[in-house]
Design a protein around this motif. Structure first.
Motif, short mmCIF file in Angstrom:
data_model
loop_
_atom_site.label_atom_id
_atom_site.label_comp_id
_atom_site.label_asym_id
_atom_site.label_seq_id
_atom_site.Cartn_x
_atom_site.Cartn_y
_atom_site.Cartn_z
N LEU A 567 0.74 -1.22 -0.05
CA LEU A 567 -0.11 -0.11 -0.10
C LEU A 567 0.94 1.18 0.09
CD1 LEU A 567 -2.87 -0.88 2.67
CD2 LEU A 567 -2.97 -1.12 0.03
N GLU A 568 0.62 1.99 -1.04
CA GLU A 568 1.41 3.20 -1.07
C GLU A 568 1.06 4.18 -0.18
OE1 GLU A 568 4.24 3.54 -2.69
OE2 GLU A 568 4.10 1.90 -3.93
N THR A 569 1.82 5.25 -0.03
CA THR A 569 1.41 6.52 0.80
C THR A 569 0.36 7.40 0.23
OG1 THR A 569 3.33 7.69 0.08
CG2 THR A 569 3.68 6.53 2.25
N HIS A 570 0.33 7.27 -1.09
CA HIS A 570 -0.67 8.33 -1.68
C HIS A 570 -1.65 7.31 -2.62
CE1 HIS A 570 2.51 7.27 -4.60
NE2 HIS A 570 1.49 7.32 -5.85
N ALA A 571 -2.65 7.96 -2.73
CA ALA A 571 -3.78 7.41 -3.32
C ALA A 571 -3.93 7.53 -5.01
CB ALA A 571 -5.16 7.66 -3.03
N SER A 708 -14.97 8.07 -0.43
CA SER A 708 -14.37 7.88 -1.27
C SER A 708 -13.33 6.84 -1.08
CB SER A 708 -13.56 9.10 -1.86
OG SER A 708 -12.60 9.60 -0.76
N LEU A 709 -12.78 6.04 -2.09
CA LEU A 709 -12.01 4.92 -1.98
C LEU A 709 -10.33 5.55 -1.41
CD1 LEU A 709 -11.59 1.96 -2.14
CD2 LEU A 709 -10.73 2.28 -4.55
N ALA A 710 -9.82 6.75 -1.99
CA ALA A 710 -9.04 7.46 -1.73
C ALA A 710 -8.76 7.56 0.01
CB ALA A 710 -8.51 9.00 -2.27
N LYS A 711 -9.92 8.39 0.34
CA LYS A 711 -9.94 8.35 1.92
C LYS A 711 -10.04 7.40 2.70
CE LYS A 711 -12.79 11.73 4.85
NZ LYS A 711 -13.88 12.31 5.01
N ALA A 712 -10.39 6.23 2.22
CA ALA A 712 -10.40 4.94 3.18
C ALA A 712 -9.06 4.45 2.85
CB ALA A 712 -11.48 3.98 2.45
N LEU A 713 -8.53 4.41 1.75
CA LEU A 713 -7.01 3.91 1.54
C LEU A 713 -6.11 4.80 2.77
CD1 LEU A 713 -4.75 2.39 0.27
CD2 LEU A 713 -4.44 4.22 -1.39
N THR A 714 -6.26 5.97 2.89
CA THR A 714 -5.44 6.55 3.82
C THR A 714 -5.78 6.17 5.03
OG1 THR A 714 -5.60 8.56 2.50
CG2 THR A 714 -4.92 9.10 4.57
N LEU A 715 -7.12 6.00 5.57
CA LEU A 715 -7.37 5.47 6.96
C LEU A 715 -6.77 3.94 7.18
CD1 LEU A 715 -8.96 5.54 9.55
CD2 LEU A 715 -10.97 4.69 8.21
N PHE A 716 -7.13 3.25 5.99
CA PHE A 716 -6.49 1.52 5.99
C PHE A 716 -4.93 1.63 6.39
CE2 PHE A 716 -5.48 -2.52 4.55
CZ PHE A 716 -6.73 -3.09 4.88
N ARG A 717 -4.19 2.52 5.63
CA ARG A 717 -2.84 2.41 5.77
C ARG A 717 -2.15 3.20 6.93
NH1 ARG A 717 2.31 4.42 4.47
NH2 ARG A 717 3.78 3.14 3.41
N GLU A 718 -2.78 4.32 7.34
CA GLU A 718 -2.22 5.08 8.35
C GLU A 718 -2.45 4.11 9.69
OE1 GLU A 718 -0.28 7.74 8.33
OE2 GLU A 718 -0.30 7.70 6.22
N VAL A 719 -3.68 3.58 9.97
CA VAL A 719 -3.96 2.78 10.88
C VAL A 719 -3.40 1.40 11.19
CG1 VAL A 719 -5.85 2.06 12.49
CG2 VAL A 719 -6.06 4.20 11.20
N GLY A 738 -20.02 -4.91 3.38
CA GLY A 738 -19.05 -5.72 3.11
C GLY A 738 -17.74 -5.10 3.91
N ILE A 739 -16.57 -6.05 3.56
CA ILE A 739 -15.42 -6.01 4.22
C ILE A 739 -14.30 -5.41 3.11
CG2 ILE A 739 -13.64 -6.83 5.62
CD1 ILE A 739 -15.61 -8.67 6.89
N LEU A 740 -13.74 -4.48 3.38
CA LEU A 740 -12.42 -4.04 2.79
C LEU A 740 -11.08 -4.61 3.11
CD1 LEU A 740 -13.09 -0.27 1.71
CD2 LEU A 740 -13.07 -2.14 0.36
N THR A 741 -10.45 -5.26 2.35
CA THR A 741 -9.22 -5.85 2.84
C THR A 741 -8.00 -5.15 2.03
OG1 THR A 741 -9.25 -7.75 1.34
CG2 THR A 741 -9.99 -8.15 3.48
N ARG A 742 -6.87 -5.40 2.20
CA ARG A 742 -5.65 -4.83 1.49
C ARG A 742 -5.83 -5.11 -0.27
NH1 ARG A 742 -0.35 -3.69 2.50
NH2 ARG A 742 -0.79 -4.03 4.65
N HIS A 743 -6.30 -6.37 -0.34
CA HIS A 743 -6.46 -6.52 -1.83
C HIS A 743 -7.38 -5.75 -2.52
CE1 HIS A 743 -4.92 -9.38 -4.97
NE2 HIS A 743 -6.38 -9.65 -5.18
N ASP A 744 -8.34 -5.28 -1.99
CA ASP A 744 -9.41 -4.38 -2.41
C ASP A 744 -8.83 -2.99 -3.08
OD1 ASP A 744 -11.72 -6.23 -2.25
OD2 ASP A 744 -11.80 -5.82 -0.26
N PHE A 745 -7.86 -2.65 -2.18
CA PHE A 745 -7.21 -1.28 -2.88
C PHE A 745 -6.09 -1.43 -3.95
CE2 PHE A 745 -8.64 -0.75 1.61
CZ PHE A 745 -9.11 0.34 1.50
N MET A 746 -5.83 -2.69 -4.52
CA MET A 746 -4.68 -2.82 -5.38
C MET A 746 -5.43 -2.55 -6.77
SD MET A 746 -2.08 -4.14 -3.99
CE MET A 746 -2.30 -3.10 -2.58
N PRO A 747 -4.49 -1.59 -7.37
CA PRO A 747 -4.92 -1.21 -8.92
C PRO A 747 -5.44 -2.24 -9.78
CG PRO A 747 -2.90 -0.08 -8.01
CD PRO A 747 -3.02 -1.31 -7.18
#
Length: 776
Positions: A567-571, A708-719, A738-747
């Motif tokens: 997971l990168e630091t930026h979306a 937004s998915l970008a905002k959720a990614l920031t929360l997912f990675r920072e925590v 549903g449940i978001l996991t790491r794989h759901d944020f992959m491009p």
């Protein structure tokens, strides 16, 4: 759409399609790959549970801990950091001692044969010894622990990001990493031992953080506090910092390396512990090096480890020296990005070859070894012999292993400048390039040939099935073209050739690895030259900026080749066009607060999910209520204990504490994960019930489906989450979407669900190209 539609119509229709809401509540299956290349094998990967499960059982257990237990926890953490620093320093010293003696003995025997003009026998001894060492390292790695292949930094970086790959920290990986690195580096391959030292330090830290071992009788109660992923992550971070500190004798650089490059989560307490760990490394190494200066370490070089003293009291530079340094940074950025591009292409080719079997893996390693030996032994014959300078600071020509003036095939009183760099260990080659007052030692064609040779050999040597690092080859490559540029400038600069070699090494490291602060400090600690600080800062910033325009840093590219879901630091920009409901995958498996044992077993056997929402039917509402989230490992622990209820009734916290303890839910060590297939239940037990309330995380992280998915990614990675629950915006619907996991944020997953985003992105780029060309 018609193929003859005008361009403006096509663009407008694409814009309209992007404006349509993409929210869809249909259940979709996540069919993209969830495997990664670990070493030479393709293995399934999982995520780590960094989030604390705040259930009633955990809170009740936490309240039972007094001040003495907290004191035990703090003392044990500092003690483990001390042990990590001590063991890593001993391993680093032993590695360097072994490499210096093995490679030194090989060069001494070969040099003696060259002196007696037995050139054919010298080449045979040199090439066969290199082949045997490479073959030993590759066989050891391929058959015992393929996870020890490469530097290990991408694997450790992925772990600290939350990705758990199998066997990367196992005891056999540690042993193969140590022995294989010694053998591979001694075989004259253009690889380094800094990367493997980072992996070695992380392995040692992970083994210390296992929280004891029942197999070996290490069941001390004080160790039980570390049976979780959060504390292991902190210890692995300290281990990676200790690895760099031991490899380069750069304690502050090691801390900054872990902060800038390795760790995805950082806090002040971790900074103190990492600094303490690297300080222990520096102190122990200093004591061991002083012991070796007395001549009791065989062929071990004077000064110990890699300390390239490029200090000079007469260092002075003016404004006229700045433009050449800036050019050096630009060249480093271009060459570094080109190096990254070629290396990833070669790794993909190697991965394709390695799929055919272990025999092909070993064959590739042997081929690279033979090719390297032929180049290293043959190229010095193309260089002309130079007369020894009258003001040489050391014996000329050099007879034996180390030194600036290798005789090779030259007559007495002469030396071969290309052999002084090629027919040597990588550490000694760097010392020769960084050495001061040696402006007239090397010729211009020599530096060009050496640079091209190192550039090519480094690319092809890294991918073999053996422990191999990239730090030292990058320093060699950068230092060689740094000296080359210094020779071109000659009298037009106030800086010596050795100092240009230091700046060249910094520029190539910055262009390839894209680090700034940590590299700057590491180079300063390596060279003991604080006066170069402004120039090093400048060249690192320029090289990184130029290289970022082409591709990413080398470790991120290797992780992408291996398939780690990092997971990168930026979306990505297109993530702001999507909501979390657009990517959440199904089917969603739910558990009730009081669930039948048979239903739990069925869910665990038919799915691979590691987290399940727990719901309860509310008497005041038509829709169920979300109780929280329970982990797969906790469900298996409950089934294994078999504390079932004959009737569906609520179990109090006090009753739970009588049947269970905190150790029952602690994270197991490597290779000790319980599986549902190992639990045998009778038909009568399958009809009984389990109360999940005391063991359910009652406060899981949740997001609304419209976020937004970008905002959720920031929360997912920072925590540092593993599961992120998506709840509906309308309360009358189901409690969980549903449940978001790491794989759901992959491009790959996102663009697979919405390929229009990928096409529109390329279309926007294509439409912007004419404007960009006009600007330039």
């Amino acid at each position: 759409m018609s193929e003859n539609a005008p361009p403006y119509e096509t663009e407008s229709q694409d814009q309209e399609s992007l404006a349509v809401p993409l929210i869809s509540h249909q259940q979709r299956f996540n069919s993209t790959s969830q495997v990664a290349i670990v070493g030479a094998n393709v293995c399934p990967i999982e995520s780590l549970d960094y989030e604390i499960a705040e259930n009633d059982f955990f809170k009740q257990d936490w309240r039972t801990r007094g001040k003495f237990q907290i004191f035990q926890y703090i003392v044990m953490k500092w003690l483990l950091c001390f042990l990590i620093g001590g063991f890593v320093s001993l391993v680093g010293f032993f590695n360097n001692l072994a490499v210096e003696n093995i490679a030194g003995a090989k060069f001494v025997v070969t040099s003696n044969m060259m002196l007696s003009r037995r050139y054919g026998m010298a080449f045979l001894v040199f090439s066969v010894s290199n082949l045997v060492l490479t073959l030993f390292a590759s066989i050891l790695t391929a058959f015992i622990s393929p996870a020890a292949t490469g530097s290990g930094i991408p694997e450790v970086k992925a772990y600290l990001n939350g990705v758990d790959a199998p066997d990367i920290f196992s005891p056999r990986t540690l042993m193969v990493k140590i022995v294989g690195s010694i053998s591979a580096v001694s075989s004259s391959l253009l690889i380094g031992k800094a990367g493997p030292m980072v992996h070695t330090g992380s392995c040692i830290a992970s083994l210390f953080g296992q929280g004891g071992s029942r197999r070996y009788g290490l069941t001390w109660k004080w160790l039980r506090f570390f049976k979780n992923d959060r504390d292991r992550r902190d210890l692995v971070t300290c281990g990676s910092a200790a690895g760099i500190a031991a490899a380069f004798r750069a304690p502050v650089g090691g801390v900054l390396f872990a902060l800038e490059e390795m760790s995805s989560w950082w806090r002040s307490a971790l900074l103190w512990r990492a600094f303490f760990t690297t300080a222990v490394v520096a102190i122990i190494l200093r004591a061991l090096i002083d012991f070796c200066l007395s001549g009791k370490c065989g062929l071990f070089g004077k000064g110990g480890l890699i300390m390239f003293d490029a200090y000079s009291e007469n260092v002075s530079y003016h404004l006229a020296d700045v433009p050449p340094v800036l050019v050096l940074g630009v060249i480093g950025g271009i060459l570094g990005s080109l190096y990254n591009f070629l290396l990833t292409k070669v790794l993909r080719v190697y991965n394709f070859i390695y799929q055919k079997g272990i025999l092909y893996q070993i064959l590739v390693a042997c081929t690279i070894s033979i090719f390297t030996s032929c180049l290293l032994f043959g190229l010095p014959w193309l260089a002309s012999c130079q007369p020894c300078p009258s003001d040489a600071l050391e014996a000329c020509p050099t007879i034996g292993r180390s030194g600036n003036y290798k005789r090779f095939q030259c007559p007495p009183g002469h030396y071969n400048d290309l052999a002084s760099l090629i027919f040597n260990t990588n550490d000694d080659a760097i010392k020769n390039l960084f050495s001061k007052n040696t402006n007239a030692e090397f010729q211009l064609p020599t530096m060009l040939v050496f640079f091209i040779t190192c550039f090519i050999l480094s690319i092809f040597s890294y991918g073999i099935v053996a422990p191999a690092g990239l730090f030292v080859p990058a320093i060699v490559i950068g230092a060689s073209y740094g000296r080359f540029i210094a020779m071109l400038l000659d009298s037009h600069t106030n800086l010596g050739h050795g100092l240009y070699a230091v700046l060249g090494a910094a520029s190539f490291l910055g262009g390839s690895m894209r680090m700034t602060v940590s590299l700057c400090v590491i180079i300063l600690e390596l060279t003991n030259n604080l006066l170069l600080l402004p120039l090093i800062m400048m060249v690192l910033l320029v090289s990184k900026t130029v290289a970022d325009a082409f591709n990413g840093n080398i470790y991120d590219l290797i992780m992408k080749v291996k398939g780690f879901p990092y997971l990168e630091t930026h979306a990505e920009p297109y993530m702001r066009q999507l909501t979390v409901a657009d990517v959440v995958s199904g089917p969603l498996q739910l558990c009730h607060g009081i669930e039948k044992v048979g239903n739990i077993v069925h869910i665990l056997r038919t799915t691979r999910h590691h987290g399940f929402p727990v719901i309860d039917a509310s008497p005041d509402s038509e829709s169920p209520v979300l109780c929280g989230l329970i982990l797969r490992a906790h469900l298996i622990a409950l089934l294994k204990k078999k504390a079932f209820l004959s009737t569906p009734m609520r179990l109090g916290v006090d009753d739970a504490l009588r049947h269970f303890s905190a150790d029952d839910f602690a994270k197991k060590g490597m290779g000790n994960v319980d599986k549902i297939e190992d639990i045998e239940l009778t038909d009568e037990e399958m009809e009984m019930f389990l109360d999940l309330h005391p063991f359910t995380n009652a406060s899981p992280y949740t997001v609304v489906e419209t976020m937004s998915l970008a905002k959720a990614l920031t929360l997912f990675r920072e925590v540092g989450l593993r599961h992120l629950l998506v709840i509906p915006k309308i309360s009358s619907r189901a409690p969980v979407v549903g449940i978001l996991t790491r794989h759901d944020f992959m491009p790959e997953h996102i663009l697979g669900l919405h390929p229009l985003l990928g096409r529109s992105r390329w279309k926007r780029l294509r439409l912007q190209m004419p404007l960009l060309l006009k600007l330039f």
